[in-house]
Design an enzyme around this catalytic site. Structure first.
Site, PDB file in Angstrom:
ATOM      1  N   GLY A 276       0.789  -1.232   0.159  1.00  0.00           N
ATOM      2  CA  GLY A 276      -0.063  -0.143  -0.042  1.00  0.00           C
ATOM      3  C   GLY A 276       1.010   1.200  -0.022  1.00  0.00           C
ATOM      4  O   GLY A 276       1.698   1.253   0.942  1.00  0.00           O
TER       5      GLY A 276
ATOM      6  N   GLY B  43      -0.059   4.419   0.303  1.00  0.00           N
ATOM      7  CA  GLY B  43      -0.803   5.787   0.523  1.00  0.00           C
ATOM      8  C   GLY B  43      -0.223   6.449   1.710  1.00  0.00           C
ATOM      9  O   GLY B  43       1.142   6.565   1.402  1.00  0.00           O
ATOM     10  N   PHE B  44      -0.668   7.451   2.228  1.00  0.00           N
ATOM     11  CA  PHE B  44       0.079   8.219   3.045  1.00  0.00           C
ATOM     12  C   PHE B  44       1.157   7.543   4.041  1.00  0.00           C
ATOM     13  O   PHE B  44       2.216   7.851   4.116  1.00  0.00           O
ATOM     14  CB  PHE B  44      -0.656   9.229   4.070  1.00  0.00           C
ATOM     15  CG  PHE B  44      -1.655  10.265   3.205  1.00  0.00           C
ATOM     16  CD1 PHE B  44      -0.794  11.249   2.525  1.00  0.00           C
ATOM     17  CD2 PHE B  44      -2.682  10.127   2.923  1.00  0.00           C
ATOM     18  CE1 PHE B  44      -1.461  12.308   1.917  1.00  0.00           C
ATOM     19  CE2 PHE B  44      -3.372  11.268   2.240  1.00  0.00           C
ATOM     20  CZ  PHE B  44      -2.681  12.102   1.713  1.00  0.00           C
ATOM     21  N   GLY B  45       0.757   6.325   4.627  1.00  0.00           N
ATOM     22  CA  GLY B  45       1.483   5.729   5.372  1.00  0.00           C
ATOM     23  C   GLY B  45       2.567   4.920   4.818  1.00  0.00           C
ATOM     24  O   GLY B  45       3.710   5.057   5.331  1.00  0.00           O
TER      25      GLY B  45
ATOM     26  N   GLU C  19     -17.894  18.550   2.598  1.00  0.00           N
ATOM     27  CA  GLU C  19     -17.137  19.103   1.316  1.00  0.00           C
ATOM     28  C   GLU C  19     -18.168  18.969   0.012  1.00  0.00           C
ATOM     29  O   GLU C  19     -18.026  19.901  -0.808  1.00  0.00           O
ATOM     30  CB  GLU C  19     -15.676  18.274   1.268  1.00  0.00           C
ATOM     31  CG  GLU C  19     -14.815  19.138   2.257  1.00  0.00           C
ATOM     32  CD  GLU C  19     -13.764  18.212   2.565  1.00  0.00           C
ATOM     33  OE1 GLU C  19     -12.767  18.713   3.627  1.00  0.00           O
ATOM     34  OE2 GLU C  19     -13.423  17.112   2.275  1.00  0.00           O
TER      35      GLU C  19
ATOM     36  N   ASP D 202      -5.372   3.689   8.490  1.00  0.00           N
ATOM     37  CA  ASP D 202      -6.622   3.364   8.693  1.00  0.00           C
ATOM     38  C   ASP D 202      -6.959   1.904   9.100  1.00  0.00           C
ATOM     39  O   ASP D 202      -7.999   1.418   9.314  1.00  0.00           O
ATOM     40  CB  ASP D 202      -7.375   3.713   7.562  1.00  0.00           C
ATOM     41  CG  ASP D 202      -7.781   5.300   7.342  1.00  0.00           C
ATOM     42  OD1 ASP D 202      -7.102   5.837   8.152  1.00  0.00           O
ATOM     43  OD2 ASP D 202      -8.178   5.692   6.327  1.00  0.00           O
TER      44      ASP D 202
END
Lengths: 431, 431
Positions: free
Chosen positions: B15, B17-19, B175, B304
């Protein structure tokens, strides 16, 4: 909100490409007219840059502009999203689904699609490049092929993943081949660990004897030389006889390639058939010198969809300037007739704007009357013209910036594999 | 091209993603390590701006960056496109299709998807917003709804087309609601002839007693007031009991809406199940103070996908700063252990970076420790932070320019209806 329509002439324009949109803009502000623009897309597409989307250089939104936005200030104009499925030339109505529009003038400008010369089953394995969806699909396939090659341990399959075959040596084929060669040699230079992207084979297949056949022979040679310098292999006088998941067949020869792209042959939009008038051999609508069809001076057909003979006795090419000049011409006739009711029409005359094709990031060929040249200055001219005609100030800035950026860095920002789940097995292209 | 691996520690990151990406970057340059980054996408997605793609403000390529490009300078790192389908914790291998990788350290950072609370059949009529495909699909639905309303002659159906229901009053829901209200009031102001876009209903449904429940109550109030000023109708303490093509059911009440969007509930990635370790009630992997799973100090789960309790006794929120700090923490452990072979680990500590949510084009709410405020300055802070953390210099410039442009003109450039053929009948959503 509905406008009054007493005594007004109703104009229906089908298709908001270069031709239809130009006509719609020229009809704006004339309050003797009520204009309806029908398109099955909600955006106008700047097709000359579509190959940039297919090769991850530009994003779809940079070359597509909502039709509504372009025409929102034209108070006499309404825009309708819909696909025309019937035309009643007697009662002068156009229909789309449950809706119907009456017209006093009808302008068909629906453009063309790709032709597989009767082999429509080739499309799955050799997509063409006429729509945004096709462009993102081609982008997906090109990028996925490199990913598959990186993962592959079998040398033959790896080679097939790193082989790109482009069928058709016209401007689109040349532009695609040049861009893919550039990606593999420059953009991907440092991105992979198990493959050498610079060993990618890009094969451009042309049935005729030279690429860019519609250009002068010296420019064809120039383009071929530039392409070869970039690493593109050009196969002229080669006719594709089969396309499969494994690659292409050319008579006795065959090339194993995961990615085959189609840039050969165009087929006019089938909406021409709805008119019940005569078509030429390729399916384009035959029109008179005023671009209207026989017996119906109120129905015009323009752009790639109509067959018009130029001064040199040859059919006019399928270029944006042709469609735009025709759109302007028809709009002028309609405005004149709405004003004075007179019916004398001067024939359409095409002012040749020349043509150009780009080959990678600093080569192009340009032909304008007797002027012909290639190389960096042709590329600058190409860049200038394309920025100039791009609709929307914001898009111009973006595209210019995008190009400057990738010119300096060799980077291509839109390298996204989207829309379909990625599969390990390249044969399972469908999700 | 294959690197030597004698005595090197193998790190597999699943993954980007941000992590995962933060960890990969922090592991770069350590030649005691060999890093493999696996992702089923070829790009890193800046999720906080996904709602901008869904509402035609930004293009996909502006918030997504090819992972290969980001990590191409990391010579100890290879990037593989693939979906992990098995993890053998005994033999320390991770598998994807026909390929398998050995690891000394494994880092799972696969994020989360939307949860329909067991009602997965709602997804078709109420898509969530976690992927680029979902974002362009939502964009397509929003834009198509206005087109259908413009064509529609039946008043009730027209009203349904002009009704947008957003389920879930967290940051994403707020949003989306703000952006849709803005489009209808400003962007579309002059675009239609038969409908009044400003009569569009945007209904934000929240099961709890207030929107932005994770913020301080004063900010929830502020946000609600701002949204209402923009024309959003807020229904709190309302629970959706049914979603269909016609709209939503809320117990005895029902609202007819062509477009329903889902922004409620998250479900961790199912790759957590492959570990065979304990999960919490919502499916997140239980980890210890060092973010590793029980009995396997070599397996970390972050972002997450993992359940970590913060200092206040509450679980850490699903925010980018949490995942990034965790990625950095794990990378530090791995580098230290590769160097000294010692195994004493300090527990992970989350430095609260606060949180913010934006509401339309000049309002936001911001909370950082004891600091809380809303309005224009919060919006400026939001803008600054999001530009700052966006990966890629080019994207920063583009997004900033895009925002400046739409701030000044109320225009939204990416208003494209793509990927599916347009249909007159809204019920036939599938092509």
């Amino acid at each position: 909100m509905k406008s009054q329509s007493l005594g007004k002439k109703k104009v229906v324009i089908v298709g908001a490409g270069f031709g239809g949109l130009t006509a719609a803009k020229k009809l704006a502000g004339d309050d003797r007219l009520e204009v309806t623009v029908l398109d099955r897309r909600n955006y106008h597409l700047f097709q000359p840059l579509l190959y940039q989307v297919a090769t991850a250089g530009l994003s779809p939104a940079e070359i597509a502009v909502p039709i509504r936005g372009i025409l929102s200030d034209n108070e006499n104009t309404e825009v309708v999203l819909g696909e025309v499925d019937r035309i009643d030339v007697k009662n002068r109505t156009v229909g789309s689904g449950t809706r119907e529009w009456k017209y006093d003038y009808l302008l068909l400008a629906c453009g063309a699609r790709h032709s597989y010369f009767g082999k429509d089953e080739w499309e799955e394995n050799a997509p063409g490049l006429k729509t945004l969806e096709q462009a993102t699909e081609i982008r997906r396939r090109i990028l996925t092929a490199f990913e598959l090659a990186e993962r592959e341990t079998d040398t033959n399959r790896q080679k097939a993943h790193q082989t790109f075959v482009i069928v058709g040596g016209g401007p689109t084929g040349v532009e695609l081949a040049g861009a893919i060669a550039e990606i593999s040699r420059h953009t991907f230079e440092k991105d992979f660990r198990h493959i050498d992207p610079s060993r990618t084979r890009v094969i451009l297949i042309e049935a005729g004897t030279r690429v860019l056949a519609q250009f002068d022979e010296s420019l064809s040679k120039r383009a071929a030389r530039d392409l070869e310098t970039m690493g593109v292999q050009i196969w002229t006088s080669s006719r594709v006889t089969g396309v499969s998941r494994e690659g292409v067949q050319l008579g006795d020869e065959s090339v194993a390639a995961s990615t085959v792209l189609w840039a050969a042959g165009v087929l006019p939009s089938p909406t021409g058939n709805l008119l019940g008038t005569s078509l030429d051999r390729t399916g384009r609508v035959n029109v008179g010198p005023d671009l209207s069809i026989e017996g119906h001076p109120e129905i015009f057909v323009i752009g790639d969809q109509s067959a018009v003979t130029g001064e040199n006795g040859k059919p006019l090419p399928g270029l944006a300037p042709v469609a735009m000049q025709q759109g302007r011409y028809v709009a002028k006739i309609i405005r004149a007739e709405a004003k004075t009711n007179e019916k004398s029409r001067l024939p359409f005359y095409y002012h040749d704007k020349g043509q150009m094709a780009t080959i990678g990031r600093k080569h192009a060929v340009l032909q304008y009357g007797k002027i012909k040249f290639g190389g960096f200055f042709a590329w600058m001219a190409w860049l200038f013209v394309h920025i100039f005609y791009l609709i929307g100030f914001k898009n111009r800035i973006f595209v210019l910036w995008d190009w400057a950026w990738s010119y300096l860095t060799f980077n291509r920002g839109a390298r996204l594999i989207t829309q379909k789940e990625w599969r390990e097995n390249p044969l399972s292209r469908e999700p």
